[in-house]
Design a protein around this motif. Structure first.
Motif, PDB file in Angstrom:
ATOM      1  N   TYR A   1       0.866  -1.168   0.000  1.00 55.62           N
ATOM      2  CA  TYR A   1       0.000   0.000   0.000  1.00 55.62           C
ATOM      3  C   TYR A   1       0.907   1.222   0.000  1.00 55.62           C
ATOM      4  O   TYR A   1       1.969   1.210   0.606  1.00 55.62           O
ATOM      5  CB  TYR A   1      -0.879   0.027   1.249  1.00 55.62           C
ATOM      6  CG  TYR A   1      -1.735  -1.204   1.412  1.00 55.62           C
ATOM      7  CD1 TYR A   1      -3.022  -1.245   0.892  1.00 55.62           C
ATOM      8  CD2 TYR A   1      -1.270  -2.325   2.081  1.00 55.62           C
ATOM      9  CE1 TYR A   1      -3.820  -2.371   1.023  1.00 55.62           C
ATOM     10  CE2 TYR A   1      -2.055  -3.455   2.213  1.00 55.62           C
ATOM     11  CZ  TYR A   1      -3.327  -3.484   1.688  1.00 55.62           C
ATOM     12  OH  TYR A   1      -4.108  -4.587   1.818  1.00 55.62           O
ATOM     13  N   ARG A   2       0.476   2.293  -0.673  1.00 55.86           N
ATOM     14  CA  ARG A   2       1.284   3.504  -0.663  1.00 55.86           C
ATOM     15  C   ARG A   2       0.422   4.723  -0.939  1.00 55.86           C
ATOM     16  O   ARG A   2      -0.684   4.616  -1.453  1.00 55.86           O
ATOM     17  CB  ARG A   2       2.420   3.428  -1.655  1.00 55.86           C
ATOM     18  CG  ARG A   2       1.979   3.242  -3.078  1.00 55.86           C
ATOM     19  CD  ARG A   2       3.180   3.145  -3.968  1.00 55.86           C
ATOM     20  NE  ARG A   2       2.812   2.482  -5.200  1.00 55.86           N
ATOM     21  CZ  ARG A   2       3.633   2.243  -6.162  1.00 55.86           C
ATOM     22  NH1 ARG A   2       4.883   2.592  -6.037  1.00 55.86           N
ATOM     23  NH2 ARG A   2       3.243   1.657  -7.254  1.00 55.86           N
ATOM     24  N   ALA A   3       0.979   5.855  -0.597  1.00 56.94           N
ATOM     25  CA  ALA A   3       0.290   7.119  -0.820  1.00 56.94           C
ATOM     26  C   ALA A   3       0.590   7.615  -2.233  1.00 56.94           C
ATOM     27  O   ALA A   3       1.700   7.465  -2.731  1.00 56.94           O
ATOM     28  CB  ALA A   3       0.758   8.154   0.195  1.00 56.94           C
ATOM     29  N   LEU A   4      -0.391   8.208  -2.872  1.00 53.18           N
ATOM     30  CA  LEU A   4      -0.202   8.864  -4.162  1.00 53.18           C
ATOM     31  C   LEU A   4       0.053  10.339  -3.887  1.00 53.18           C
ATOM     32  O   LEU A   4      -0.810  11.033  -3.361  1.00 53.18           O
ATOM     33  CB  LEU A   4      -1.435   8.689  -5.050  1.00 53.18           C
ATOM     34  CG  LEU A   4      -1.751   7.264  -5.475  1.00 53.18           C
ATOM     35  CD1 LEU A   4      -3.069   7.222  -6.240  1.00 53.18           C
ATOM     36  CD2 LEU A   4      -0.620   6.701  -6.323  1.00 53.18           C
ATOM     37  N   ILE A   5       1.244  10.792  -4.229  1.00 54.80           N
ATOM     38  CA  ILE A   5       1.680  12.153  -3.921  1.00 54.80           C
ATOM     39  C   ILE A   5       1.516  13.018  -5.168  1.00 54.80           C
ATOM     40  O   ILE A   5       1.830  12.588  -6.280  1.00 54.80           O
ATOM     41  CB  ILE A   5       3.166  12.151  -3.495  1.00 54.80           C
ATOM     42  CG1 ILE A   5       3.427  11.143  -2.378  1.00 54.80           C
ATOM     43  CG2 ILE A   5       3.634  13.552  -3.129  1.00 54.80           C
ATOM     44  CD1 ILE A   5       2.684  11.396  -1.094  1.00 54.80           C
TER      45      ILE A   5
END
Length: 145
Positions: A50-54
């Motif tokens: 899972y990761r953040a979309l920057i």
């Protein structure tokens, strides 16, 4: 993998931070079986993380460029050397080994055009084995829903 797993994956692709209770509700399961399925998908490697979309512009990377790279030679040592070094460059967001006119397609993010010019001339073109680089400046990105 069944239709329920596919539904779970579709919801997680839309929002990886969704609570288990909300996810269960959306796919029509109770929370415990839903959590069990998510954990199985994680453990089996279907869900890799899972990761953040920057927003790139918000962090000084407002220019996106796709760079098609053709290597001079395709011997294993040159390929390995290129792949090892290209992934060390923080401007390279993604590197794809492809077929067609180029050997690799890179997604590059930098502040602006002068920053890309510097990156292209002093880093990308200097990588081991690089023969040619064709750059494609991204004017607009349409995100899938």
């Amino acid at each position: 993998m069944d239709e329920m797993d596919r539904s779970i994956l579709a919801e997680l692709e839309r929002n990886g931070r969704i609570s288990n209770n909300e996810l269960a509700s959306r796919v029509g399961l109770s929370p415990s079986p839903c959590l069990r399925r998510v954990r199985q998908l994680e453990e089996s490697g279907v869900i890799r993380g899972y990761r953040a979309l920057i927003d790139p512009a918000a962090v000084g990377r407002g220019l996106r460029v796709f760079a098609g790279v053709r290597l001079m030679r395709h011997i294993r040592a040159d390929v390995v050397a290129f792949e090892t070094e290209v992934m060390k460059l923080p401007e390279v967001i993604a590197c794809h080994h492809i077929t067609g006119n180029f050997d690799y397609l890179l997604q590059v993010e930098v502040a602006d055009l002068p920053a890309y010019e510097e990156f292209h001339a002093n880093q990308l073109a200097a990588l081991p084995g690089v023969g040619t680089v064709n750059s494609f400046v991204i004017m607009k990105t349409l995100d899938a829903v």
